[in-house]
Scaffold this active site. Structure first.
Site, PDB file in Angstrom:
ATOM      1  N   GLY A  91     -11.523   3.654  -0.151  1.00  0.00           N
ATOM      2  CA  GLY A  91     -12.532   4.413   0.587  1.00  0.00           C
ATOM      3  C   GLY A  91     -13.801   3.642   0.914  1.00  0.00           C
ATOM      4  N   GLY A 132       0.949   3.644   2.288  1.00  0.00           N
ATOM      5  CA  GLY A 132       1.167   4.210   3.612  1.00  0.00           C
ATOM      6  C   GLY A 132       0.113   5.239   3.967  1.00  0.00           C
ATOM      7  CB  CYS A 145     -11.872 -27.535   6.499  1.00  0.00           C
ATOM      8  SG  CYS A 145     -10.307 -26.699   6.209  1.00  0.00           S
ATOM      9  CB  CYS A 149      -9.631 -29.252   9.452  1.00  0.00           C
ATOM     10  SG  CYS A 149     -10.360 -27.651   9.889  1.00  0.00           S
ATOM     11  CG  ASP A 156      -0.297   0.014   2.519  1.00  0.00           C
ATOM     12  OD1 ASP A 156       0.944   0.185   2.567  1.00  0.00           O
ATOM     13  OD2 ASP A 156      -0.979  -0.119   3.542  1.00  0.00           O
ATOM     14  CG  HIS A 158      -9.408 -23.279   9.781  1.00  0.00           C
ATOM     15  ND1 HIS A 158      -9.866 -24.373   9.076  1.00  0.00           N
ATOM     16  CD2 HIS A 158     -10.478 -22.457   9.917  1.00  0.00           C
ATOM     17  CE1 HIS A 158     -11.151 -24.225   8.812  1.00  0.00           C
ATOM     18  NE2 HIS A 158     -11.551 -23.079   9.316  1.00  0.00           N
ATOM     19  CB  CYS A 205      -6.693 -26.636   6.291  1.00  0.00           C
ATOM     20  SG  CYS A 205      -7.133 -26.467   8.028  1.00  0.00           S
ATOM     21  CG  ASP A 216      -5.971  -5.670   1.489  1.00  0.00           C
ATOM     22  OD1 ASP A 216      -6.571  -4.889   0.729  1.00  0.00           O
ATOM     23  OD2 ASP A 216      -5.678  -5.388   2.665  1.00  0.00           O
TER      24      ASP A 216
END
Lengths: 424, 424
Positions: A273, A95, A361, A366, A93, A392, A363, A323
């Site tokens: 914004g 800043g 899940c 899990c 970004d 997770h 992962c 993000d």
């Protein structure tokens, strides 16, 4: 190589699309969720973990890295990729958002923003040019223009002023980029040869990172040896720059902002914004309206958003990149995202629950750990609680995006969209 | 199967030896360092990490797990292995050391120790029998007898009293074990058939964990389904019990303690009451003297020790097992162990240091990250700082032990010992 964006599939009904974003640090499959690595680390995750999770691009915060350890130090180290040992793409970004959040500690002028450090009260100045310089030192793959994001609710007058200032700042950021020789605009139809030619031109200008007498040769890992110090400096020729559309929830101002930024021809466009307190319906409407104003052939990034539902609704409205701190921050606060909704792991009802966080899940968390164990770790204040829940939650976000992308590639987005709406 | 200890090699000059300790949860190659997983987690490490590091046995703290989440809850979950998803061996302490450390909050009587919780001030009672019961509920592979460890320096009178009390408590712990049907003594020469036969006998007694009418059949993972609740209860038939030799640095008392405990015939013997403030030379002398009093064919465990040097010196004096919070706690305080000594990672001299923590180390952290990055993480208070440094420190400890063991197997311990002494 700067970024190049390809569109692979577009939904027939919504504005959703799947694509590929080519960067000097790998290909990013869009739509994409970018985990937030504020200070050059995604809290609680190793870089091995992030790679294993399939993270293709991270977000890092310019303000925090500028404050500590400083962009010069990271620049000396060869840029943020090398400093943090992250071989894949990084978006930074500007800043601006953090500086604007300092409120009583900052003053916005036409030139830029004067502010005081949250760490030691020292005075600093962030301008569109400085924000680019810091991001170039970091070696970011995708840099953001400094913008003014006004608080919600804002007066029409404040919104209008911020849109105009954001355009003037965007122009200055773009000019600073061009002076530095960074590739800040890549027409999507250009081939590699054309890009290499333009890199050569850029490098013949006033380039403070390279000795003008030295021919500029790209070395692997995009680090360039600077002749004076022997340090590896980031190869800024691979950085691209995105403009940020402002205008709150006002359509006329959003249109003005988008048109002014389009005229400057950025590598991609962000919708800024939003997610600052406005009602969700207004956010969705503004995203839809604004995305429709942006060029089809450039990636579109919705900043700081959001819940898993927001991601799907954002994609349906034409967004390619997201993000948000939510999967990582919520994890540290004992909140897990699952296919059946959110779980608050400190809740006593999980004390004897032997189920995994999400039985659907796959992962690593899990597959191995129970809710009762995770609750014990949270109640005991153990680091492993945050580590496992962050893993997770990131898997859940990334997997949601992967499944969403698959649905687009197979022409089944409408069905996916409908299923997610009924579950989330 | 309870534990079985094999000696594979013995040094010709020192008392050092290499062996194998067989448990129901895998074979432990000795000498071994046991990372400390106080509350059912080694702080900052996932169980995947621990497995990848080659950890063969963890230490868990009975006091902390008794307090939270409670041994009944862990027992219901099938024991600590299943609760924390750790398939390899676990040694539990008796809780005594933590309770004794509460000082003003505890009162020692012949029966046991009355104490108040450090969490909520509630009253509790720990006796030799209760300590065994808690450890049985946890499903520990190696349980420790409740002992009285006096503070250093102690009067001769206090030391004498604590040795006698420790023996009487050890006898009661052993008796409680035999009543429960747990295998608390395994002659090293016994075969599997003899062990199975003895399990059957144990189980026909007053066994609160199993229905006496049900034949006792060992199931994989050593979990036994209890008929009344359907919960998986830990298979306590695989637990073994170690006695703890006390006596401070007084040789006569150490001899008395060792002889009285040998007469009770434990599966292994710990040297307790050291590393509590006595000079290092006295500690080494006491270890050497005490280890020489213990049976050759049983494993010897030096509790709460120590630095990498202490481990090597302990092995030279006949010790097979060690535990210490040093590699993990120091890591969280920015202290890394390396082949060239300790590094304090917050030191400014590392701000621009691109070297790995230890250039001679092959761990996942040294292969990927620089000192400057680790320093940045510590200065920024990032979790990843502790995660990475803990990983490295544990690797350093485990790797030191592996190399030490190799030197014993190849008859090169004297050379290894000499090299380590000159480097550490």
């Amino acid at each position: 190589m700067a970024i190049k964006f390809e569109i692979l599939a577009e939904d027939k009904v919504t504005r959703a699309r799947a694509g590929r974003l080519h960067t000097a640090h790998g290909v990013i499959e869009t739509p994409v969720f970018m985990p937030v690595g504020t200070r050059g680390t995604v809290k609680g995750m190793t870089q091995d973990d992030l790679e294993a999770l399939g993270v293709q691009i991270l977000l890092a915060n310019t303000y925090h890295l500028y404050m500590r350890p400083g962009h010069e130090l990271i620049g000396e180290a060869g840029g943020l990729h090398r400093f943090m040992s992250w071989p894949r793409a990084i978006l930074t970004d500007s800043g601006g958002f953090q500086v604007m959040s300092l409120k009583s500690l900052r003053r916005v002028t036409e030139d830029g923003v004067w502010f005081r450090s949250h760490l030691d009260g020292s005075s600093h100045f962030l301008s569109p040019e400085v924000a680019v310089e810091i991001q170039l030192a970091l070696g970011s793959d995708i840099m953001m223009c400094l913008d003014e994001c006004v608080a919600y609710p804002a007066s029409q007058e404040d919104l209008r002023r911020s849109v105009s200032l954001t355009t003037r700042w965007a122009k200055r950021a773009k000019e600073r980029c061009q002076v530095s020789g960074a590739r800040c605009q890549t027409p999507a139809h250009e081939g590699v040869n054309a890009e290499l030619a333009s890199l050569g031109q850029g490098n013949s200008g006033d380039n403070s990172e390279h000795d003008p007498a030295e021919p500029h040769v790209s070395v692997p890992e995009t680090f360039v040896l600077t002749p004076d110090t022997g340090h590896l400096a980031p190869d800024t020729s691979s950085s691209s720059l995105f403009g940020i559309v402002q205008g709150g929830t006002d359509q006329a101002l959003r249109r003005q902002s988008a048109e002014e930024l389009r005229a400057l021809d950025f590598d991609g466009y962000a919708v800024g914004g939003l997610a600052v307190g406005e009602p969700k319906a207004e956010m969705y409407d503004t995203v839809e309206f604004t995305a429709g104003l942006l060029p089809r052939e450039r990636p579109r990034y919705l900043m700081g958003v959001g819940t898993p539902e927001d991601l799907v609704e954002g994609v349906a409205r034409g967004i390619d990149m997201f993000d948000c701190v939510m999967p990582t921050r919520n994890a540290r606060n004992a909140c897990a995202f699952t296919s059946a909704g959110k779980l608050s792991l400190k809740n006593a009802c999980y004390a004897r629950d032997e189920m995994p966080l999400d039985p659907t899940c796959g992962c690593a968390v899990c597959r191995r750990y129970s809710r009762r164990y995770l609750r014990h770790l949270f109640v005991s204040g153990e680091m492993l609680a945050a580590i496992l829940t962050t893993h997770h939650n990131l898997h859940f976000y990334l997997d949601t995006m992967r499944r969403l992308r698959q649905s687009l590639l197979f022409g089944e987005f409408a069905e996916f969209h409908c299923r997610v709406r009924s579950h989330l």
